[in-house]
Motif scaffolding. Structure first.
Motif, PDB file in Angstrom:
ATOM      1  N   GLU A 176       0.814  -1.245   0.204  1.00 45.64           N
ATOM      2  CA  GLU A 176       0.010   0.009   0.197  1.00 45.64           C
ATOM      3  C   GLU A 176       0.770   1.298   0.115  1.00 45.64           C
ATOM      4  OE1 GLU A 176      -2.883   0.137   2.954  1.00 45.64           O
ATOM      5  OE2 GLU A 176      -3.261  -1.921   2.960  1.00 45.64           O
ATOM      6  N   PRO A 177       0.697   2.107  -0.862  1.00 47.11           N
ATOM      7  CA  PRO A 177       1.484   3.368  -0.878  1.00 47.11           C
ATOM      8  C   PRO A 177       0.962   4.307   0.234  1.00 47.11           C
ATOM      9  CG  PRO A 177       0.313   3.068  -3.080  1.00 47.11           C
ATOM     10  CD  PRO A 177      -0.276   1.840  -2.286  1.00 47.11           C
ATOM     11  N   LEU A 178       2.223   4.990   0.817  1.00 45.55           N
ATOM     12  CA  LEU A 178       1.956   5.841   1.717  1.00 45.55           C
ATOM     13  C   LEU A 178       2.561   6.932   1.677  1.00 45.55           C
ATOM     14  CD1 LEU A 178       3.010   3.355   4.812  1.00 45.55           C
ATOM     15  CD2 LEU A 178       0.761   4.127   4.327  1.00 45.55           C
ATOM     16  N   ALA A 179       1.628   8.275   1.679  1.00 44.17           N
ATOM     17  CA  ALA A 179       2.252   9.273   1.457  1.00 44.17           C
ATOM     18  C   ALA A 179       3.204   9.996   2.241  1.00 44.17           C
ATOM     19  CB  ALA A 179       0.906  10.529   1.473  1.00 44.17           C
ATOM     20  N   ARG A 180       4.069  11.033   1.667  1.00 45.90           N
ATOM     21  CA  ARG A 180       4.978  11.462   2.698  1.00 45.90           C
ATOM     22  C   ARG A 180       4.585  12.241   3.973  1.00 45.90           C
ATOM     23  NH1 ARG A 180       7.036  11.940  -2.629  1.00 45.90           N
ATOM     24  NH2 ARG A 180       9.142  11.460  -2.958  1.00 45.90           N
ATOM     25  N   ALA A 181       3.485  13.009   3.637  1.00 43.07           N
ATOM     26  CA  ALA A 181       2.714  13.679   4.839  1.00 43.07           C
ATOM     27  C   ALA A 181       2.284  12.745   5.932  1.00 43.07           C
ATOM     28  CB  ALA A 181       1.762  14.463   4.039  1.00 43.07           C
ATOM     29  N   ASP A 182       2.077  11.608   5.460  1.00 41.15           N
ATOM     30  CA  ASP A 182       1.349  10.644   6.293  1.00 41.15           C
ATOM     31  C   ASP A 182       2.548   9.722   7.079  1.00 41.15           C
ATOM     32  OD1 ASP A 182      -0.177   8.667   7.524  1.00 41.15           O
ATOM     33  OD2 ASP A 182      -0.387   7.230   5.949  1.00 41.15           O
ATOM     34  N   LEU A 183       3.645   9.833   6.533  1.00 43.95           N
ATOM     35  CA  LEU A 183       4.757   9.040   7.107  1.00 43.95           C
ATOM     36  C   LEU A 183       5.285  10.112   8.144  1.00 43.95           C
ATOM     37  CD1 LEU A 183       6.705   7.599   4.248  1.00 43.95           C
ATOM     38  CD2 LEU A 183       5.551   6.378   6.096  1.00 43.95           C
ATOM     39  N   VAL A 184       5.441  11.434   7.780  1.00 49.30           N
ATOM     40  CA  VAL A 184       5.757  12.644   8.963  1.00 49.30           C
ATOM     41  C   VAL A 184       5.045  12.436  10.106  1.00 49.30           C
ATOM     42  CG1 VAL A 184       5.990  15.160   9.093  1.00 49.30           C
ATOM     43  CG2 VAL A 184       6.493  14.173   6.931  1.00 49.30           C
ATOM     44  N   GLU A 185       3.631  12.331   9.830  1.00 51.34           N
ATOM     45  CA  GLU A 185       2.625  12.248  10.907  1.00 51.34           C
ATOM     46  C   GLU A 185       3.080  11.175  11.740  1.00 51.34           C
ATOM     47  OE1 GLU A 185      -2.040  12.145  11.921  1.00 51.34           O
ATOM     48  OE2 GLU A 185      -1.269  12.503   9.796  1.00 51.34           O
ATOM     49  N   ARG A 186       3.105  10.055  11.265  1.00 50.36           N
ATOM     50  CA  ARG A 186       3.355   8.799  12.107  1.00 50.36           C
ATOM     51  C   ARG A 186       4.683   8.653  12.796  1.00 50.36           C
ATOM     52  NH1 ARG A 186       0.937   3.510   9.012  1.00 50.36           N
ATOM     53  NH2 ARG A 186      -0.879   4.513   7.650  1.00 50.36           N
ATOM     54  N   LEU A 187       5.657   9.435  12.203  1.00 47.94           N
ATOM     55  CA  LEU A 187       6.829   9.768  12.900  1.00 47.94           C
ATOM     56  C   LEU A 187       6.922  10.681  13.951  1.00 47.94           C
ATOM     57  CD1 LEU A 187       9.222   9.508   9.695  1.00 47.94           C
ATOM     58  CD2 LEU A 187       9.233   7.652  11.429  1.00 47.94           C
ATOM     59  N   GLY A 188       5.717  11.169  14.087  1.00 47.08           N
ATOM     60  CA  GLY A 188       5.581  12.231  15.156  1.00 47.08           C
ATOM     61  C   GLY A 188       6.118  13.345  14.887  1.00 47.08           C
ATOM     62  N   ARG A 189       6.323  14.004  13.744  1.00 49.48           N
ATOM     63  CA  ARG A 189       7.053  15.288  13.557  1.00 49.48           C
ATOM     64  C   ARG A 189       6.302  16.156  13.195  1.00 49.48           C
ATOM     65  NH1 ARG A 189      12.183  13.279   9.989  1.00 49.48           N
ATOM     66  NH2 ARG A 189      13.312  11.875  11.737  1.00 49.48           N
ATOM     67  N   ASP A 190       6.327  17.401  13.021  1.00 50.59           N
ATOM     68  CA  ASP A 190       5.682  18.505  12.490  1.00 50.59           C
ATOM     69  C   ASP A 190       5.495  18.207  11.148  1.00 50.59           C
ATOM     70  OD1 ASP A 190       5.291  19.517  15.077  1.00 50.59           O
ATOM     71  OD2 ASP A 190       6.792  20.738  14.822  1.00 50.59           O
ATOM     72  N   GLY A 191       4.215  18.791  10.542  1.00 47.90           N
ATOM     73  CA  GLY A 191       4.353  18.842   8.941  1.00 47.90           C
ATOM     74  C   GLY A 191       5.013  19.958   8.320  1.00 47.90           C
TER      75      GLY A 191
END
Length: 234
Positions: A176-191
Motif C-alpha cells: 500500500e502506498p504511503l504518502a510523505r505527509a502520512d509518514l511525517v505524521e506517523r513519525l511524530g513530526r510537525d508537517g
C-alpha cells in the motif's frame, strides 16, 4: 516493576547551554550525562549505554555531523542534532549522516522535550511482541516483524530508531502506498515540506541497507504521486 527513566547524553561545547539543558531535562524525568566535545562523548559512550544523544553540530574539532557518521558505524542509539544553521541542506546533511531528527537553534525547551519524546516512542519495545511471528523476505534481506530486526544472511543490519519505525510502518501495510505527509505524521513530526524532504533522506538511507541497487529500488518503491510502498517477495 516500572521502567527506568531514559538516560540521555547531551553533547555541547557551550558550558552554559550544556548546564541549562541538563537541568531542564532532569526536571522532566530524564537521567542526563553531559559531554563538552566529541572526545568526551566517546569516553562516556565507551562505558555507558544511553537511550538518546542530544548533539550540537557546531563544535570545535570534530563536529556533530562527523561524530554522528562515526557513531553510526557501531551504534543505533537515536541522535537528535542541535544546529544553529537555518539552511535546509545543512540539516539534511545531518540526517544523511544518520541522525534521527534535528532542531534549529534557538528553540523553545518545550519543543526539545517534544522531539525527544517523539524519538523515544519510535524505538521498538522488545517486550511488545505480536502474537504470531512473521518474517518478510526482500531478496537476500529478511525483516523480522516480531523483533523489528533486519538480517542479511547471518548478519543483522543496524537500523536507526527512525529506520526501525519506518520498517514497522511499511510492514504493517505491505503493498500500500504511503504518502510523505502520512509518514511525517506517523513519525511524530510537525508537517511541512522540510520534514517531508527529511523523510526522503531517511528512505534513501534505508534503501542503502535493504536494496541491492538503491538507485533502482525493488522493495522500497517510489509510487509516483502517492509516496512510498514496501513490496516483498511472495
Amino acid at each position: 516493576m516500572t521502567d527506568p527513566d531514559p538516560h540521555l547524553l547531551v553533547v555541547d561545547d557551550d558550558e552554559r547551554i550544556r548546564g541549562l539543558l541538563q537541568k531542564f531535562l532532569i526536571r522532566h524525568g530524564f537521567i542526563v550525562s553531559a559531554a563538552r566535545d566529541a572526545a568526551h562523548a566517546r569516553r562516556l559512550l565507551s562505558g555507558l549505554e544511553f537511550d538518546l544523544i542530544v548533539l550540537d553540530v557546531m563544535m570545535p574539532g570534530e563536529d556533530g555531523v562527523t561524530l554522528t557518521q562515526h557513531l553510526r558505524e557501531t551504534l543505533t542509539t537515536p541522535i537528535l542534532l542541535l544546529t544553529a544553521k537555518g539552511e535546509t541542506d545543512d540539516r539534511i546533511a545531518g540526517l544523511e549522516a544518520g541522525a534521527d531528527d534535528y532542531l534549529a537553534k534557538p528553540f523553545e525547551p518545550k519543543e526539545l522535550l517534544l522531539r525527544i519524546n517523539a524519538i523515544l516512542r519510535r524505538v521498538p519495545d522488545a517486550e511488545a511482541a505480536p502474537v504470531s511471528p512473521k518474517v518478510l523476505t526482500l531478496g537476500p534481506v529478511r525483516y523480522d516483524t516480531q523483533r523489528g530486526e533486519v538480517w542479511q544472511g547471518d548478519t543483522q543490519l543496524r537500523l536507526t530508531a527512525t529506520e526501525q519505525k519506518l520498517m514497522q510502518i511499511f510492514s504493517a501495510q505491505v503493498g500500500e502506498p504511503l504518502a510523505r505527509a502520512d509518514l511525517v505524521e506517523r513519525l511524530g513530526r510537525d508537517g511541512g515540506q522540510a520534514q517531508e524532504r527529511a523523510v526522503d533522506v531517511q528512505i534513501t538511507r534505508l534503501r542503502r541497507k535493504i536494496e541491492a541497487d538503491p538507485k533502482q529500488p525493488r522493495y522500497l518503491q517510489t509510487v509516483r504521486g502517492a509516496g512510498y510502498m514496501l513490496a516483498v517477495d511472495t
